[in-house]
Design an enzyme around this catalytic site. Structure first.
Site, PDB file in Angstrom:
ATOM      1  N   HIS A  17       0.933  -1.194   0.330  1.00 22.51           N
ATOM      2  CA  HIS A  17      -0.102   0.038  -0.197  1.00 22.51           C
ATOM      3  C   HIS A  17       0.654   1.544  -0.262  1.00 22.51           C
ATOM      4  O   HIS A  17       0.824   2.191   0.716  1.00 22.51           O
ATOM      5  CB  HIS A  17      -0.916  -0.687   1.010  1.00 22.51           C
ATOM      6  CG  HIS A  17      -1.842  -1.055   1.003  1.00 22.51           C
ATOM      7  ND1 HIS A  17      -2.766  -1.520   2.233  1.00 22.51           N
ATOM      8  CD2 HIS A  17      -2.834  -1.779  -0.266  1.00 22.51           C
ATOM      9  CE1 HIS A  17      -3.686  -2.125   1.816  1.00 22.51           C
ATOM     10  NE2 HIS A  17      -3.840  -2.032   0.732  1.00 22.51           N
ATOM     11  N   CYS A  26       3.077  21.586  -5.780  1.00 15.59           N
ATOM     12  CA  CYS A  26       4.220  21.425  -6.207  1.00 15.59           C
ATOM     13  C   CYS A  26       4.722  22.289  -6.971  1.00 15.59           C
ATOM     14  O   CYS A  26       4.539  23.728  -6.854  1.00 15.59           O
ATOM     15  CB  CYS A  26       4.016  20.436  -7.190  1.00 15.59           C
ATOM     16  SG  CYS A  26       5.285  20.742  -8.708  1.00 15.59           S
TER      17      CYS A  26
HETATM   18  P1  OAD Z   1      -7.190  -3.891  10.021  1.00 11.33           P
HETATM   19  O1  OAD Z   1      -7.411  -2.918  11.683  1.00 11.33           O
HETATM   20  O2  OAD Z   1      -8.506  -3.918   9.225  1.00 11.33           O
HETATM   21  O3  OAD Z   1      -7.229  -4.904  11.131  1.00 11.33           O
HETATM   22  C1  OAD Z   1      -6.191  -5.063  12.943  1.00 11.33           C
HETATM   23  C2  OAD Z   1      -6.309  -6.269  13.173  1.00 11.33           C
HETATM   24  O4  OAD Z   1      -5.330  -6.258  13.856  1.00 11.33           O
HETATM   25  C3  OAD Z   1      -7.433  -7.246  13.733  1.00 11.33           C
HETATM   26  O5  OAD Z   1      -8.260  -8.336  13.684  1.00 11.33           O
HETATM   27  C4  OAD Z   1      -6.806  -6.929  15.047  1.00 11.33           C
HETATM   28  O6  OAD Z   1      -8.224  -7.670  16.027  1.00 11.33           O
HETATM   29  C5  OAD Z   1      -5.601  -6.489  15.373  1.00 11.33           C
HETATM   30  N1  OAD Z   1      -4.952  -5.791  16.243  1.00 11.33           N
HETATM   31  C6  OAD Z   1      -5.023  -4.841  16.699  1.00 11.33           C
HETATM   32  N2  OAD Z   1      -4.225  -4.565  17.318  1.00 11.33           N
HETATM   33  C7  OAD Z   1      -3.883  -5.801  17.876  1.00 11.33           C
HETATM   34  C8  OAD Z   1      -2.420  -6.244  18.770  1.00 11.33           C
HETATM   35  N3  OAD Z   1      -1.976  -5.157  19.950  1.00 11.33           N
HETATM   36  N4  OAD Z   1      -1.903  -7.087  19.098  1.00 11.33           N
HETATM   37  C9  OAD Z   1      -2.173  -8.311  17.336  1.00 11.33           C
HETATM   38  N5  OAD Z   1      -3.596  -7.917  17.110  1.00 11.33           N
HETATM   39  C10 OAD Z   1      -3.635  -6.654  17.362  1.00 11.33           C
HETATM   40  O7  OAD Z   1      -6.343  -3.223  10.005  1.00 11.33           O
HETATM   41  P2  OAD Z   1      -5.918  -3.940   8.609  1.00 11.33           P
HETATM   42  O8  OAD Z   1      -5.914  -5.390   8.378  1.00 11.33           O
HETATM   43  O9  OAD Z   1      -4.116  -3.287   7.867  1.00 11.33           O
HETATM   44  O10 OAD Z   1      -5.940   0.492   3.690  1.00 11.33           O
HETATM   45  O11 OAD Z   1      -6.574  -3.198   6.950  1.00 11.33           O
HETATM   46  C11 OAD Z   1      -5.791  -4.036   5.668  1.00 11.33           C
HETATM   47  C12 OAD Z   1      -6.440  -1.920   5.113  1.00 11.33           C
HETATM   48  O12 OAD Z   1      -6.867  -1.331   5.318  1.00 11.33           O
HETATM   49  C13 OAD Z   1      -5.040  -0.941   5.173  1.00 11.33           C
HETATM   50  O13 OAD Z   1      -3.803  -1.062   4.424  1.00 11.33           O
HETATM   51  C14 OAD Z   1      -5.412   0.639   4.720  1.00 11.33           C
HETATM   52  C15 OAD Z   1      -7.581  -0.266   5.315  1.00 11.33           C
HETATM   53  O14 OAD Z   1      -7.960   0.996   5.399  1.00 11.33           O
HETATM   54  C16 OAD Z   1      -5.503   1.928   2.901  1.00 11.33           C
HETATM   55  O15 OAD Z   1      -6.175   2.919   3.766  1.00 11.33           O
HETATM   56  C17 OAD Z   1      -6.104   1.018   1.134  1.00 11.33           C
HETATM   57 ZN    ZN Z   2       3.582  19.090 -10.568  1.00  5.41          ZN
END
Ligand code: OAD
Ligand code: ZN
Length: 250
Positions: free
Chosen positions: A118, A152
Site C-alpha cells: 500500500h 508542487c
Molecule cells: P485492520 O484494522 O482491518 O485489522 C487489524 C487487525 O489487527 C485486527 O485483526 C485487530 O484485531 C488486530 N490487532 C489490533 N491490535 C493488535 C495487537 N496489539 N495484537 C494483535 N492483533 C492486534 O487493519 P488491516 O488489516 O491492516 O488500507 O487493514 C487493511 C487496510 O485497510 C489498510 O492497509 C488500510 C485500511 O483501509 C488503505 O488505507 C488503502
Molecule cells: Zn507538478
C-alpha cells in the site's frame, strides 16, 4: 504449549513469508483501522478522507486527514513484534515481509526484504508533472500553505502521497512479487490484519491453492480462521516472542 504448533510449522517449512497489517503497529501507539471504538475507520468514513476522489475534489479535507497522519507516523518507532520478524529474517527463517502498512516500521526494525503493498509515507508526488517531494518537504509545505494543502514546487499541482488510496491500483511490481512469494510459501504467517481488504486479502487464498499453510496471529476474527493451520489471538508482541522462544526450544 500454544506456540509450539506454530513453531513446528515454521521449523519444518522451506519458505516462510509474513503478511502484516495495522495490528503489528498498534503496540507502537498507532491505532488500527477496524477495531471497534479505537480503529480509525470506526471514527471516520474512509470514503470521506482516503478515497482518490476526495484527493481530487476536496484536497483541503484530504490533506487535513493525511497531513496529520503523516506527521504522526513519521515519529513512531518499531516495537518488538517488528523486531522479532527482523530477527527471524536474520536467522534465515523468514523470506520476506509483505505489508499493508505505510509506516516504514519494518524497515526501521531492520527487516531487509519488505514488500510495501500500500505504499509508504516516504514521500509524495505531483501527478500533473511527476515531481517528487520527501516526507519532510511535504510536511513543510503543509505548514506553509494557508489551506494546509501541499503543492508542487514545479507546477503548483496538488501533491499526492505515495500510498494506495481507495480507488487506486496497487503498485504492480509489489503485487506481483507478493503473489509469487505467497504462491511459493510453505507457511504464510498473517499478523495483525483483519484480512478483508482486497487484493491483499487474496494472498492467503493463493498460498492455500498452492498447498501451503496459513497461520494467523491477530486479535479479531478473519475470513481465514477455519482454514488456518495455526491460530493465535493474543497481543502481537507476546505471540511473536512466544513463537521465537518456542523455536529456540525445538
Ligand atoms: P485492520 O484494522 O482491518 O485489522 C487489524 C487487525 O489487527 C485486527 O485483526 C485487530 O484485531 C488486530 N490487532 C489490533 N491490535 C493488535 C495487537 N496489539 N495484537 C494483535 N492483533 C492486534 O487493519 P488491516 O488489516 O491492516 O488500507 O487493514 C487493511 C487496510 O485497510 C489498510 O492497509 C488500510 C485500511 O483501509 C488503505 O488505507 C488503502
Ligand atoms: Zn507538478
Amino acid at each position: 504449549e500454544r506456540h509450539e504448533r506454530l513453531a513446528r510449522l515454521v521449523h519444518e517449512a522451506g519458505s516462510v513469508v509474513a503478511l502484516t497489517g495495522a495490528g503489528i503497529s498498534v503496540p507502537s501507539g498507532i491505532p488500527d483501522f477496524r477495531t471497534p471504538q479505537t480503529g480509525i475507520w470506526a471514527n471516520v468514513d474512509p470514503m470521506e478522507v482516503a478515497h482518490v476522489d476526495v484527493w481530487r475534489r476536496d484536497p483541503q479535507r484530504f490533506w487535513a486527514f493525511y497531513g496529520h497522519r503523516f506527521a504522526v507516523l513519521g515519529d513512531v518507532r518499531p516495537n518488538d513484534a517488528h523486531r522479532t520478524l527482523a530477527e527471524l529474517e536474520r536467522r534465515g527463517r523468514l523470506d520476506a515481509v509483505l505489508t499493508q502498512n505505510i509506516d516504514l516500521l519494518h524497515e526501521k526494525a531492520g527487516s531487509r526484504d519488505v514488500v510495501e503493498l500500500h505504499g509508504s509515507i516516504a514521500g509524495t508526488h505531483c501527478p500533473a508533472c511527476g515531481a517528487r517531494a520527501s516526507l519532510e518537504e511535504t510536511l513543510r509545505r503543509i505548514e506553509a500553505a494557508p489551506d494546509g494543502v501541499p503543492r508542487c514546487a514545479e507546477c503548483g499541482g496538488v501533491l499526492k502521497p505515495d500510498v494506495v488510496l481507495f480507488g487506486d491500483m496497487l503498485p504492480v511490481a509489489a503485487l506481483e512479487r507478493a503473489e509469487q512469494l505467497a504462491a511459493g510459501a510453505d507457511v504464510l504467517l498473517c499478523i495483525g490484519s483483519s484480512l478483508v481488504v482486497y487484493p491483499v486479502a487474496e494472498l492467503p487464498r493463493t498460498t492455500l491453492r498452492h498447498r501451503g499453510r496459513v497461520a494467523i496471529v491477530t486479535t479479531s476474527e478473519t475470513p481465514y480462521d477455519e482454514l488456518a493451520a495455526a491460530r493465535l489471538d493474543g497481543d502481537v508482541v507476546a505471540e511473536l516472542q512466544g513463537l521465537l522462544a518456542a523455536l529456540d526450544a525445538l
